[in-house]
Write a protein that holds these residues in place. Sequence first.
Motif, short mmCIF file in Angstrom:
data_model
loop_
_atom_site.label_atom_id
_atom_site.label_comp_id
_atom_site.label_asym_id
_atom_site.label_seq_id
_atom_site.Cartn_x
_atom_site.Cartn_y
_atom_site.Cartn_z
N THR A 1 0.84 -1.20 0.00
CA THR A 1 0.00 0.00 0.00
C THR A 1 0.87 1.25 0.00
N THR A 2 0.32 2.32 -0.51
CA THR A 2 1.05 3.59 -0.53
C THR A 2 0.27 4.66 0.19
N ARG A 3 1.01 5.62 0.69
CA ARG A 3 0.38 6.80 1.31
C ARG A 3 1.24 8.01 0.98
N GLN A 4 0.65 9.17 1.08
CA GLN A 4 1.37 10.39 0.80
C GLN A 4 1.52 11.24 2.05
N ILE A 5 2.71 11.78 2.23
CA ILE A 5 2.99 12.67 3.36
C ILE A 5 3.58 13.95 2.80
N THR A 6 3.01 15.07 3.22
CA THR A 6 3.49 16.38 2.78
C THR A 6 4.25 17.06 3.92
N ALA A 7 5.38 17.63 3.60
CA ALA A 7 6.19 18.35 4.58
C ALA A 7 6.89 19.50 3.89
N GLU A 8 7.42 20.41 4.69
CA GLU A 8 8.13 21.56 4.11
C GLU A 8 9.46 21.14 3.50
N LYS A 9 10.14 20.17 4.15
CA LYS A 9 11.45 19.74 3.67
C LYS A 9 11.57 18.23 3.79
N LEU A 10 12.52 17.68 3.02
CA LEU A 10 12.86 16.27 3.13
C LEU A 10 14.38 16.16 3.22
N ILE A 11 14.87 15.43 4.22
CA ILE A 11 16.31 15.17 4.35
C ILE A 11 16.60 13.78 3.82
N SER A 12 17.50 13.70 2.84
CA SER A 12 17.94 12.40 2.33
C SER A 12 19.15 11.96 3.14
N ALA A 13 18.97 10.92 3.95
CA ALA A 13 20.04 10.42 4.81
C ALA A 13 20.17 8.91 4.62
N VAL A 14 20.40 8.53 3.36
CA VAL A 14 20.42 7.11 3.00
C VAL A 14 21.85 6.60 2.81
N GLY A 15 22.76 7.16 3.57
CA GLY A 15 24.14 6.69 3.53
C GLY A 15 25.04 7.57 2.69
N VAL A 16 26.28 7.11 2.56
CA VAL A 16 27.30 7.86 1.81
C VAL A 16 28.01 6.93 0.84
N VAL A 17 28.67 7.53 -0.14
CA VAL A 17 29.46 6.76 -1.11
C VAL A 17 30.89 7.32 -1.13
N PRO A 18 31.89 6.44 -1.27
CA PRO A 18 33.28 6.89 -1.24
C PRO A 18 33.64 7.79 -2.43
N ASN A 19 34.54 8.72 -2.18
CA ASN A 19 35.04 9.60 -3.23
C ASN A 19 36.26 8.96 -3.89
N THR A 20 36.03 8.04 -4.80
CA THR A 20 37.15 7.36 -5.46
C THR A 20 37.23 7.67 -6.95
N GLU A 21 36.32 8.52 -7.44
CA GLU A 21 36.35 8.88 -8.86
C GLU A 21 37.45 9.92 -9.13
N ASN A 22 37.92 9.92 -10.39
CA ASN A 22 38.84 10.94 -10.90
C ASN A 22 40.19 11.00 -10.19
N LEU A 23 40.54 9.91 -9.55
CA LEU A 23 41.85 9.83 -8.89
C LEU A 23 42.89 9.16 -9.78
N GLY A 24 42.43 8.51 -10.86
CA GLY A 24 43.35 7.78 -11.73
C GLY A 24 43.59 6.35 -11.30
N LEU A 25 42.70 5.81 -10.46
CA LEU A 25 42.90 4.47 -9.92
C LEU A 25 42.78 3.39 -10.99
N GLU A 26 41.89 3.60 -11.95
CA GLU A 26 41.65 2.58 -12.97
C GLU A 26 42.91 2.33 -13.81
N LYS A 27 43.54 3.40 -14.26
CA LYS A 27 44.71 3.24 -15.12
C LYS A 27 45.91 2.66 -14.36
N LEU A 28 45.89 2.82 -13.05
CA LEU A 28 46.97 2.27 -12.23
C LEU A 28 46.73 0.81 -11.87
N GLY A 29 45.49 0.35 -12.06
CA GLY A 29 45.17 -1.03 -11.73
C GLY A 29 44.85 -1.26 -10.27
#
Length: 473
Positions: free
Chosen positions: A265-293
């Motif tokens: 079932t679904t329901r709707q909730i209205t609020a002034e704001k929504l905080i997305s707090a569904v975790g974090v992801v590592p900053n590993t992009e654009n470091l050149g790790l792929e070409k280094l292996g």
Amino acid sequence: MSDTYDIIVIGAGPGGYVAAIRAAQLGFKVAVVDRQHLGGICLNWGCIPTKALLRSAEIYNYMHEAKNFGLSVKDANFDIKAIIERSRGVAKRLNGGVELLLRKNKVDVIWGEASIESVGVVKVSPSDRAAPPKGALGVGTYKTKNIIIATGARPRVLPGLEPDKNLIWTYYEAMVPEKLPKSLIVMGSGAIGIEFASFYNTMGTEVTVVEVLPQILPVEDAEIAAFARKAYEKQGLRIMTRAKVVSVQKGADSITATIEEANGTTRQITAEKLISAVGVVPNTENLGLEKLGVTVERGIIKTDGRGATNVPGIYAIGDVAGAPMLAHKAEHEGVICVETIKGMETEPMDRNKIPGCTYSSPQIASVGLTEAKAMEAGYDIRVGRFPFLGNGKAIALGEPEGLVKTIFDRQTGALLGAHMVGAEVTELIQGFIVAMSLEATEEDLMHIIFPHPTLSEMMHESVMDAYGRVIHM
């Protein structure tokens, strides 16, 4: 100053700056590269400023309970701008402290966006996050014998629920609201989500927490999480588990979330704001790790427990090296990593002895195995419990709601886990961490003299309860 170093650390968060300082102490020539600010997310936008906000909420709550302590407070109110200003001031002060520590230890700070050109070569490009301080080291190519990656993590973004800095917030916007929203949806009930839910609820916002899993605080012991949930709901928090936000509709000054529950079932909730707090992801992009292996799995850099990757001369610590993504874990990894590079005898990090803390009201703290995990692992266990209601100091403080829980191996007496909910448990948990690290048994713990009157006596009583010797219950 030189463009050649023994160690270059990429990222000046808790893991990075601690690793740099320890390396300098060991005689290495060290530089740390950062694109925005010293101290990383933890100091500037996470651990520290959120605790300042929560402290304001705690005091505000005490003001409303003043009559319970024989005191009188008239017209208790708050200024959200002043609360935010204090929080940012605390972060700024500690940011300056990190700068002084690095300077004291003769660690060069290089400002800009770092990438690894090859083993032993770090290229620093201009950053779009912040301009380097006048006269500081910056754009250029730097040589080094060892590279330590400590680039941290960023908020996870779910498709269709992208933060817009207006109606959908991450922890960045949630820490600096221009005004207090009257209503709020918090998506995710880990430490970040629950801390913000606790803060805003205490300050008078109508808060709904939505969690896809069966329990809030999913990594915590189920009994502790259930206790915390009752306390939060008693304070007015609305909590929905086995539910997920499947879509949002934005209005001019509000957001309507469509929430799907476990039965479909679904329901709707209205609020002034929504905080997305569904975790974090590592900053590993654009470091050149792929070409280094360098081996990267699901964004996480694989290491050997001492920071070493599969490529000699390249190391990783902190959030980029995997869960738990906590500042104190990053700091400890940094020290182990640098001491390993030095050739010192080190032990791989024991992730079972990394504590977790949530600074809501009530607080939650834990270390080791939960009761369920201990049973899954095949242990024959003894479980001890002691309530705050049985502790004199807790009663005197006006904090009678809480629980201390300990889990032992029945055969060896080894402490497998400790879990707490209640006032100041984030300070108490260290006692159990020390006990686990020193391989203390139940006999050792029962023979320790705990000072009276203190909250720590509940730790003692919980141990004794596991062995049928509890006194005050």
